[in-house]
Design an enzyme around this catalytic site. Structure first.
Site, PDB file in Angstrom:
ATOM      1  N   CYS A  38      44.188  77.751  92.574  1.00  0.00           N
ATOM      2  CA  CYS A  38      45.200  77.619  92.488  1.00  0.00           C
ATOM      3  C   CYS A  38      46.328  78.067  93.446  1.00  0.00           C
ATOM      4  O   CYS A  38      46.107  79.123  93.883  1.00  0.00           O
ATOM      5  CB  CYS A  38      45.830  78.071  90.968  1.00  0.00           C
ATOM      6  SG  CYS A  38      44.724  77.405  89.518  1.00  0.00           S
ATOM      7  N   GLU A  54      38.080  93.821  89.604  1.00  0.00           N
ATOM      8  CA  GLU A  54      39.347  94.447  89.167  1.00  0.00           C
ATOM      9  C   GLU A  54      39.472  94.428  87.534  1.00  0.00           C
ATOM     10  O   GLU A  54      39.127  93.133  87.154  1.00  0.00           O
ATOM     11  CB  GLU A  54      40.579  94.094  89.691  1.00  0.00           C
ATOM     12  CG  GLU A  54      40.731  94.706  91.182  1.00  0.00           C
ATOM     13  CD  GLU A  54      42.209  94.375  91.937  1.00  0.00           C
ATOM     14  OE1 GLU A  54      42.549  94.976  92.574  1.00  0.00           O
ATOM     15  OE2 GLU A  54      42.576  93.159  91.496  1.00  0.00           O
ATOM     16  N   CYS A  60      47.870  81.785  93.255  1.00  0.00           N
ATOM     17  CA  CYS A  60      47.186  82.781  92.452  1.00  0.00           C
ATOM     18  C   CYS A  60      46.447  83.780  93.515  1.00  0.00           C
ATOM     19  O   CYS A  60      45.643  83.085  94.461  1.00  0.00           O
ATOM     20  CB  CYS A  60      46.299  82.361  91.512  1.00  0.00           C
ATOM     21  SG  CYS A  60      45.111  83.564  90.852  1.00  0.00           S
ATOM     22  N   CYS A  94      37.358  83.423  92.434  1.00  0.00           N
ATOM     23  CA  CYS A  94      37.529  82.264  91.738  1.00  0.00           C
ATOM     24  C   CYS A  94      37.520  80.966  92.418  1.00  0.00           C
ATOM     25  O   CYS A  94      38.198  80.966  93.541  1.00  0.00           O
ATOM     26  CB  CYS A  94      39.070  82.267  90.998  1.00  0.00           C
ATOM     27  SG  CYS A  94      39.307  80.944  89.569  1.00  0.00           S
ATOM     28  N   CYS A 128      42.321  93.842  80.507  1.00  0.00           N
ATOM     29  CA  CYS A 128      42.350  92.528  81.177  1.00  0.00           C
ATOM     30  C   CYS A 128      41.170  92.546  81.853  1.00  0.00           C
ATOM     31  O   CYS A 128      40.741  93.315  82.679  1.00  0.00           O
ATOM     32  CB  CYS A 128      43.568  92.425  82.001  1.00  0.00           C
ATOM     33  SG  CYS A 128      43.714  90.746  82.842  1.00  0.00           S
ATOM     34  N   CYS A 165      49.909  89.430  86.271  1.00  0.00           N
ATOM     35  CA  CYS A 165      49.191  88.267  86.386  1.00  0.00           C
ATOM     36  C   CYS A 165      49.038  87.508  87.869  1.00  0.00           C
ATOM     37  O   CYS A 165      49.973  87.469  88.639  1.00  0.00           O
ATOM     38  CB  CYS A 165      49.811  87.270  85.559  1.00  0.00           C
ATOM     39  SG  CYS A 165      49.648  87.503  83.703  1.00  0.00           S
TER      40      CYS A 165
HETATM   41  N1  SAH Z   1      41.556  81.545  85.370  1.00  0.00           N
HETATM   42  C1  SAH Z   1      42.215  82.023  84.311  1.00  0.00           C
HETATM   43  C2  SAH Z   1      42.403  83.330  84.010  1.00  0.00           C
HETATM   44  C3  SAH Z   1      42.807  84.228  84.796  1.00  0.00           C
HETATM   45  S1  SAH Z   1      44.482  84.183  85.626  1.00  0.00           S
HETATM   46  C4  SAH Z   1      43.518  81.016  84.067  1.00  0.00           C
HETATM   47  O1  SAH Z   1      43.871  80.451  85.219  1.00  0.00           O
HETATM   48  O2  SAH Z   1      44.039  80.901  82.958  1.00  0.00           O
HETATM   49  C5  SAH Z   1      45.618  84.874  84.289  1.00  0.00           C
HETATM   50  C6  SAH Z   1      47.007  84.061  84.294  1.00  0.00           C
HETATM   51  O3  SAH Z   1      47.712  84.525  85.422  1.00  0.00           O
HETATM   52  C7  SAH Z   1      46.896  82.530  84.440  1.00  0.00           C
HETATM   53  O4  SAH Z   1      47.814  81.945  83.294  1.00  0.00           O
HETATM   54  C8  SAH Z   1      47.150  82.378  85.577  1.00  0.00           C
HETATM   55  O5  SAH Z   1      47.838  80.838  85.776  1.00  0.00           O
HETATM   56  C9  SAH Z   1      48.541  83.180  85.991  1.00  0.00           C
HETATM   57  N2  SAH Z   1      48.775  83.500  87.264  1.00  0.00           N
HETATM   58  C10 SAH Z   1      48.013  83.384  88.459  1.00  0.00           C
HETATM   59  N3  SAH Z   1      48.732  83.633  89.291  1.00  0.00           N
HETATM   60  C11 SAH Z   1      50.102  84.034  89.109  1.00  0.00           C
HETATM   61  C12 SAH Z   1      51.310  84.377  89.770  1.00  0.00           C
HETATM   62  N4  SAH Z   1      51.119  84.555  91.177  1.00  0.00           N
HETATM   63  N5  SAH Z   1      52.298  85.057  88.857  1.00  0.00           N
HETATM   64  C13 SAH Z   1      51.918  84.909  87.601  1.00  0.00           C
HETATM   65  N6  SAH Z   1      51.072  84.599  87.067  1.00  0.00           N
HETATM   66  C14 SAH Z   1      50.056  83.904  87.602  1.00  0.00           C
HETATM   67 FE1  SF4 Z   2      41.479  80.826  89.214  1.00  0.00          FE
HETATM   68 FE2  SF4 Z   2      43.623  82.066  89.546  1.00  0.00          FE
HETATM   69 FE3  SF4 Z   2      43.662  79.402  89.161  1.00  0.00          FE
HETATM   70 FE4  SF4 Z   2      43.071  81.368  87.011  1.00  0.00          FE
HETATM   71  S1  SF4 Z   2      44.925  81.044  88.326  1.00  0.00           S
HETATM   72  S2  SF4 Z   2      42.009  79.337  87.665  1.00  0.00           S
HETATM   73  S3  SF4 Z   2      42.036  82.732  88.370  1.00  0.00           S
HETATM   74  S4  SF4 Z   2      42.844  80.284  90.935  1.00  0.00           S
END
Ligand code: SAH
Ligand code: SF4
Length: 350
Positions: free
Chosen positions: A119, A94, A122, A115, A108, A342
């Protein structure tokens, strides 16, 4: 038959070498081809009318310019557009287009299919890692979105800002990412200034140091989300490998080398990391660092029970940071109605 090479993965020097070694042509042809790809948005050699027919057919035989198939497009009422693209191996990613009132257009960009960082808040993390994107696939997202937006009548479709905050962990695909950034920054291509490129990471310490040593003027964003190891361990498995102290030391090193303000992202989840005490700990952790905190009320993800704090609590959290001399803003929400916000990017059909 030899496999064809993707010209959108090449920098100018590589393209010059390719043109002279593989095609026996003068190297100035490389600049012409770059111009077609980046300034004219062309993906078909036949359209490169200042090249001879013979050269166009030889290019056709040995090379291609990466292109995606648009599977779906979702448009938010705030102007955000989320594209789902199919790659050559049928995998999907995406990419999100974000126009702003002041004429800037941000994009973006994804760096991996899925990934591997896991986390627990996410959507992409729930998918696991399928593979890294190539340099060409990273770059093509920008070219493709410019093409698609302008062909659907959006007349200011030029991308001015790039955020590597799509699917994947950018620094886990370091070499392809850095090459893409350097190409996009160069004069022959889109000439996007380093200051308008943001790389967001969950905190891969060795790669942050490596990036610092490049001394680029990029914006580094760190997905922090907690100021205590115990809480961060639960949210982000990477913290067990690189706990907060190491992460902050790496950030200090980054600042030393680049003198560029770091952005810390902090997704607020009710009952997990949004107590007043958490705000105070966060202020303590970041005190003295040249930084800015982006507070993001957590976005809903299917199958994950995540509750957002209410507006008052979010304001209060920000106030505590400000009182402790930490700059903070609550991130303006974009594309939530189309799951383009995000952490909401995922391509599995479930
Ligand atoms: N992997 C990288 C970049 C992609 S994620 C990272 O983690 O930084 C982009 C941003 O969205 C990151 O700051 C991530 O922590 C945040 N994010 C992930 N899941 C989210 C959610 N459910 N609500 C808000 N932000 C989220
Ligand atoms: Fe990967 Fe999502 Fe964690 Fe970013 S926030 S490192 S995209 S699992």
């Amino acid at each position: 038959m030899a496999t064809k090479v993707d010209l959108s993965s090449f920098n100018l020097t590589e393209l010059e070498d390719f043109v002279s070694d593989e095609l026996g042509e003068a190297s100035f042809r490389a600049k012409q081809i770059m111009n077609w790809i980046y300034k004219q948005g062309v993906v078909d050699f036949e359209e490169m009318t200042n090249l001879s027919q013979d050269l166009r057919s030889r290019l056709q035989g040995k090379a291609y310019i990466n292109k995606f198939i648009e599977i779906t497009r979702a448009e938010s009422k705030d102007g955000t557009v989320k594209f789902l693209f199919k790659l050559r191996d049928n995998k999907e990613i995406e990419t999100v287009f974000l126009p702003y009132q002041d004429g800037r257009n941000s994009i973006c960009v994804s760096t991996q299919v899925g990934c591997g960082m896991g986390c627990n808040f996410c959507a992409t993390g729930q998918q696991g890692l399928e593979r890294n994107l190539t340099t060409g696939e990273i770059i093509s997202q920008i070219l493709e979105v410019q093409r698609l937006m302008s062909s659907s009548g959006y007349n200011s479709s030029l991308i001015t800002n790039i955020v590597f905050m799509g699917m994947g962990e950018p620094l886990a695909n370091y070499d392809n990412l850095l090459k893409a950034i350097k190409i996009l920054n160069s004069n022959e291509t889109l000439n996007i200034s380093m200051r308008r490129i943001t790389v967001s990471t969950c905190g891969l310490v060795p790669q942050i140091k490596r990036l610092a040593d490049e001394e680029l003027q990029l914006v580094l964003a760190i997905s922090l989300h907690a100021a205590e190891d115990e809480i961060r361990d639960n949210m982000m498995p990477i913290n067990k490998r690189y706990p907060l102290e190491e992460l902050i030391t790496a950030c200090e090193y980054y600042l030393e080398r680049t003198n560029r303000r770091i952005t810390f992202e902090y997704a607020l989840i009710d009952g997990v990391n949004n107590r007043h005490e958490d705000a105070k700990k966060l202020a303590q952790l970041l005190s003295g660092l040249l930084c800015h905190v982006n507070l993001i009320p957590i976005n809903p993800v299917k199958d994950l029970r995540l509750s957002r704090p209410n507006r008052e609590d979010t304001k209060e959290f920000k106030k505590i940071l400000n009182q402790n001399n930490i700059q903070a803003t609550v991130r303006q929400e974009r594309g939530k109605d189309i799951e383009a916000a995000c952490g909401q990017l995922r391509t599995e059909n479930n």
